[in-house]
Design a protein around this motif. Structure first.
Motif, PDB file in Angstrom:
ATOM      1  N   LYS A 117       0.824  -1.205   0.000  1.00  0.00           N
ATOM      2  CA  LYS A 117       0.000   0.000   0.000  1.00  0.00           C
ATOM      3  C   LYS A 117       0.861   1.260   0.000  1.00  0.00           C
ATOM      4  O   LYS A 117       0.625   2.208  -0.773  1.00  0.00           O
ATOM      5  N   MET A 118       1.887   1.280   0.857  1.00  0.00           N
ATOM      6  CA  MET A 118       2.755   2.449   0.935  1.00  0.00           C
ATOM      7  C   MET A 118       3.585   2.605  -0.337  1.00  0.00           C
ATOM      8  O   MET A 118       3.830   3.716  -0.815  1.00  0.00           O
ATOM      9  N   ALA A 119       4.014   1.465  -0.919  1.00  0.00           N
ATOM     10  CA  ALA A 119       4.779   1.519  -2.166  1.00  0.00           C
ATOM     11  C   ALA A 119       3.943   2.143  -3.276  1.00  0.00           C
ATOM     12  O   ALA A 119       4.444   2.948  -4.081  1.00  0.00           O
ATOM     13  N   HIS A 120       2.654   1.795  -3.317  1.00  0.00           N
ATOM     14  CA  HIS A 120       1.753   2.378  -4.316  1.00  0.00           C
ATOM     15  C   HIS A 120       1.597   3.887  -4.103  1.00  0.00           C
ATOM     16  O   HIS A 120       1.557   4.662  -5.069  1.00  0.00           O
ATOM     17  N   LYS A 121       1.504   4.304  -2.844  1.00  0.00           N
ATOM     18  CA  LYS A 121       1.370   5.730  -2.550  1.00  0.00           C
ATOM     19  C   LYS A 121       2.615   6.503  -2.993  1.00  0.00           C
ATOM     20  O   LYS A 121       2.521   7.579  -3.585  1.00  0.00           O
ATOM     21  N   ILE A 122       3.785   5.951  -2.674  1.00  0.00           N
ATOM     22  CA  ILE A 122       5.045   6.606  -3.041  1.00  0.00           C
ATOM     23  C   ILE A 122       5.181   6.667  -4.560  1.00  0.00           C
ATOM     24  O   ILE A 122       5.554   7.701  -5.134  1.00  0.00           O
ATOM     25  N   LYS A 123       4.843   5.552  -5.214  1.00  0.00           N
ATOM     26  CA  LYS A 123       4.916   5.506  -6.672  1.00  0.00           C
ATOM     27  C   LYS A 123       3.957   6.520  -7.299  1.00  0.00           C
ATOM     28  O   LYS A 123       4.291   7.191  -8.288  1.00  0.00           O
ATOM     29  N   ALA A 124       2.752   6.634  -6.719  1.00  0.00           N
ATOM     30  CA  ALA A 124       1.757   7.572  -7.247  1.00  0.00           C
ATOM     31  C   ALA A 124       2.261   9.009  -7.171  1.00  0.00           C
ATOM     32  O   ALA A 124       2.077   9.802  -8.116  1.00  0.00           O
ATOM     33  N   ILE A 125       2.906   9.360  -6.056  1.00  0.00           N
ATOM     34  CA  ILE A 125       3.455  10.716  -5.923  1.00  0.00           C
ATOM     35  C   ILE A 125       4.589  10.929  -6.919  1.00  0.00           C
ATOM     36  O   ILE A 125       4.684  11.984  -7.553  1.00  0.00           O
ATOM     37  N   ARG A 126       5.454   9.917  -7.065  1.00  0.00           N
ATOM     38  CA  ARG A 126       6.557  10.042  -8.023  1.00  0.00           C
ATOM     39  C   ARG A 126       6.032  10.229  -9.448  1.00  0.00           C
ATOM     40  O   ARG A 126       6.526  11.080 -10.198  1.00  0.00           O
ATOM     41  N   GLU A 127       5.033   9.432  -9.825  1.00  0.00           N
ATOM     42  CA  GLU A 127       4.466   9.549 -11.173  1.00  0.00           C
ATOM     43  C   GLU A 127       3.767  10.893 -11.368  1.00  0.00           C
ATOM     44  O   GLU A 127       3.794  11.465 -12.468  1.00  0.00           O
ATOM     45  N   ARG A 128       3.173  11.394 -10.300  1.00  0.00           N
ATOM     46  CA  ARG A 128       2.536  12.713 -10.360  1.00  0.00           C
ATOM     47  C   ARG A 128       3.579  13.803 -10.589  1.00  0.00           C
ATOM     48  O   ARG A 128       3.396  14.705 -11.417  1.00  0.00           O
ATOM     49  N   LEU A 129       4.699  13.711  -9.882  1.00  0.00           N
ATOM     50  CA  LEU A 129       5.783  14.674 -10.076  1.00  0.00           C
ATOM     51  C   LEU A 129       6.389  14.535 -11.468  1.00  0.00           C
ATOM     52  O   LEU A 129       6.740  15.536 -12.110  1.00  0.00           O
ATOM     53  N   ASP A 130       6.510  13.305 -11.915  1.00  0.00           N
ATOM     54  CA  ASP A 130       7.057  13.049 -13.246  1.00  0.00           C
ATOM     55  C   ASP A 130       6.174  13.688 -14.321  1.00  0.00           C
ATOM     56  O   ASP A 130       6.657  14.296 -15.279  1.00  0.00           O
ATOM     57  N   GLU A 131       4.846  13.559 -14.139  1.00  0.00           N
ATOM     58  CA  GLU A 131       3.909  14.144 -15.093  1.00  0.00           C
ATOM     59  C   GLU A 131       3.996  15.675 -15.095  1.00  0.00           C
ATOM     60  O   GLU A 131       3.977  16.314 -16.152  1.00  0.00           O
ATOM     61  N   ILE A 132       4.115  16.254 -13.899  1.00  0.00           N
ATOM     62  CA  ILE A 132       4.248  17.720 -13.803  1.00  0.00           C
ATOM     63  C   ILE A 132       5.526  18.178 -14.504  1.00  0.00           C
ATOM     64  O   ILE A 132       5.534  19.167 -15.245  1.00  0.00           O
ATOM     65  N   ALA A 133       6.620  17.436 -14.268  1.00  0.00           N
ATOM     66  CA  ALA A 133       7.893  17.782 -14.903  1.00  0.00           C
ATOM     67  C   ALA A 133       7.820  17.637 -16.419  1.00  0.00           C
ATOM     68  O   ALA A 133       8.328  18.484 -17.168  1.00  0.00           O
TER      69      ALA A 133
END
Length: 344
Positions: A117-133
Motif C-alpha cells: 500500500k505504501m509503495a503504491h502511494k510513493i509511486k503515485a506521488i513520483r508519477e505525479r511529479l514526473d507528469e508535472i515535470a
C-alpha cells in the motif's frame, strides 16, 4: 516568494528520504527502491527551481506550474512524516502497553499488504511529479548552487547559551565530546558535522557540547556563528570575531578581518561551531577553511546541517547522524516544554 519555499521543501523532502529512519522502514516493508526513485525525481525538479524563482513573477505559466508542484510536494512531505512516525513507533521500548500495541500492529497486520500500500502511494506521488515535470512547456536552467535567500523569509539566529529544556541527549552529547577530544595526527583542525532532519535538536546538541565543562577545559578559545541561508565568508568571519571578543569588529574590510581572525586563533586550540549550514558550494567552503588554518593541534569545528552533501563537502574526520528520540522521551520533552511555557 513561494518558489524559494519550494526549494527549501525539496531539500527537506530529500533529507527525509535519505534519513536512516526512512531508509530502515523502506527496507522493512520492501519499498526502498521506490523511495530512491522518488528522491531522484525530487532532485531533478529541485535543480530548476532557482531559475523558476526568477521568472515566475513575470510568467503566469511558470507560476501555475509551481503551484502544482507545491501541492505534490506537500503530499510527499506528509507521506514521509507518516513513515517517520511509523519508524519511531517501531523503536518504542518493549514492556509498555504502547509497545505491545505497536508489536501487535507490526506482527498481526499483514506487513506485506501494508508495504504494498505504501509503495503504491510513493509511486503515485513520483508519477505525479514526473507528469508535472514532463508537462513543463518552457525552458528552465539547472542551477546547482546554494539556496537563494528570499527577501521575506529568514531563519531565526541561534546562540551558544545552554538550552533550558533537554531530554534524552546525554548519550549523543558524550559521543560528540569523545570525537572532540580525540586527537587527529593528520591535521591541526578537524571538522565534525552533526546531521539530521529539521527539528531533531542538532542546535540543542551543539549548545550542550559547547557549554560542557570538559569541553571548556580542553579549548583555549571558543566561538559560535549561526550561518543559516547566507554562506557569506566575510559575514561568518565577523560573527566568529564577535563571538570571541564579545563585540563587533571595528573594520568590515576583508583584509582587516582576516588579520584579526589570524591574530585570535594562531597557535591556539580552538572550538568553533558553525550552526545551520546549507552551502553546497565547495569554493566558498574552502575559502572559509583557508581562513581558519593556524589553530593548534586538536582544534575542532562543529557544523550542524540537514544535508549529508553539505557535511561531506567539509571533508570531516567523522559524521554524527542524530536520530529521533524514543516515544517515551518525546512525550517527556513535550511535557517539560509546555510546563516551562506555563510559568510565563
Amino acid at each position: 516568494m513561494a518558489e524559494a519555499f519550494l526549494f527549501d521543501l525539496a531539500i527537506e523532502i530529500m533529507t527525509k528520504l535519505g534519513s536512516h529512519a526512512i531508509q530502515e522502514i523502506g527496507l522493512y516493508w520492501g519499498f526502498k527502491d521506490e523511495l530512491h526513485k522518488l528522491n531522484r525525481m525530487v532532485s531533478t525538479i529541485k535543480a530548476v527551481l532557482l531559475h523558476a524563482e526568477e521568472l515566475s513573477s513575470e510568467n503566469r505559466q511558470i507560476k501555475e506550474w509551481l503551484s502544482m508542484l507545491k501541492d505534490a510536494f506537500y503530499d510527499a512531505d506528509d507521506l514521509l512524516d507518516e513513515l517517520s512516525l511509523k519508524a519511531l513507533q517501531k523503536q518504542v521500548m518493549t514492556g509498555t502497553r504502547m509497545a505491545k500495541e505497536v508489536r501487535l500492529f507490526f506482527s498481526s497486520s499483514n506487513p506485506f499488504a501494508y508495504g504494498l500500500k505504501m509503495a503504491h502511494k510513493i509511486k503515485a506521488i513520483r508519477e505525479r511529479l514526473d507528469e508535472i515535470a514532463e508537462n513543463r512547456k518552457f525552458f528552465l536552467e539547472e542551477r546547482h548552487e546554494e539556496r537563494r535567500i528570499a527577501a521575506n523569509k529568514g531563519r531565526d539566529q541561534t546562540h551558544s547559551f545552554p538550552p533550558e529544556v533537554v531530554v534524552g541527549r546525554e548519550h549523543d552529547k558524550e559521543a560528540i565530546i569523545e570525537l572532540l577530544l580525540k586527537s587527529n595526527d593528520e591535521e591541526n583542525v578537524s571538522i565534525i558535522p552533526i546531521i539530521g532532519i529539521g527539528g531533531l535538536g542538532k542546535t540543542t546538541l551543539a549548545q550542550l557540547v559547547y557549554n560542557d565543562e570538559k569541553v571548556k577545559g580542553q579549548f583555549e578559545l571558543k566561538a559560535w556563528a549561526c550561518v543559516s541561508d547566507d554562506f557569506d565568508v566575510k559575514l561568518i568571519v565577523e560573527k566568529i570575531l564577535e563571538s570571541v571578543s564579545c563585540q563587533k569588529p571595528n573594520s568590515s574590510e576583508m583584509d582587516a578581518l582576516k588579520s584579526l581572525l589570524h591574530e585570535k586563533i594562531i597557535g591556539k586550540k580552538y572550538l568553533i561551531v558553525l550552526d545551520d549550514i546549507w552551502n553546497e558550494d565547495s569554493e566558498k567552503w574552502n575559502r572559509l577553511k583557508d581562513l581558519l588554518v593556524g589553530g593548534a593541534r586538536g582544534s575542532k569545528i562543529i557544523i550542524t546541517t540537514r544535508l549529508r552533501k553539505v557535511a561531506e563537502l567539509a571533508r570531516p574526520i567523522a559524521m554524527y547522524e542524530l536520530q529521533g528520540l524514543p516515544e517515551s522521551e518525546s512525550w517527556s520533552l513535550f511535557g517539560k516544554k509546555h510546563s516551562s511555557e506555563d510559568k510565563w
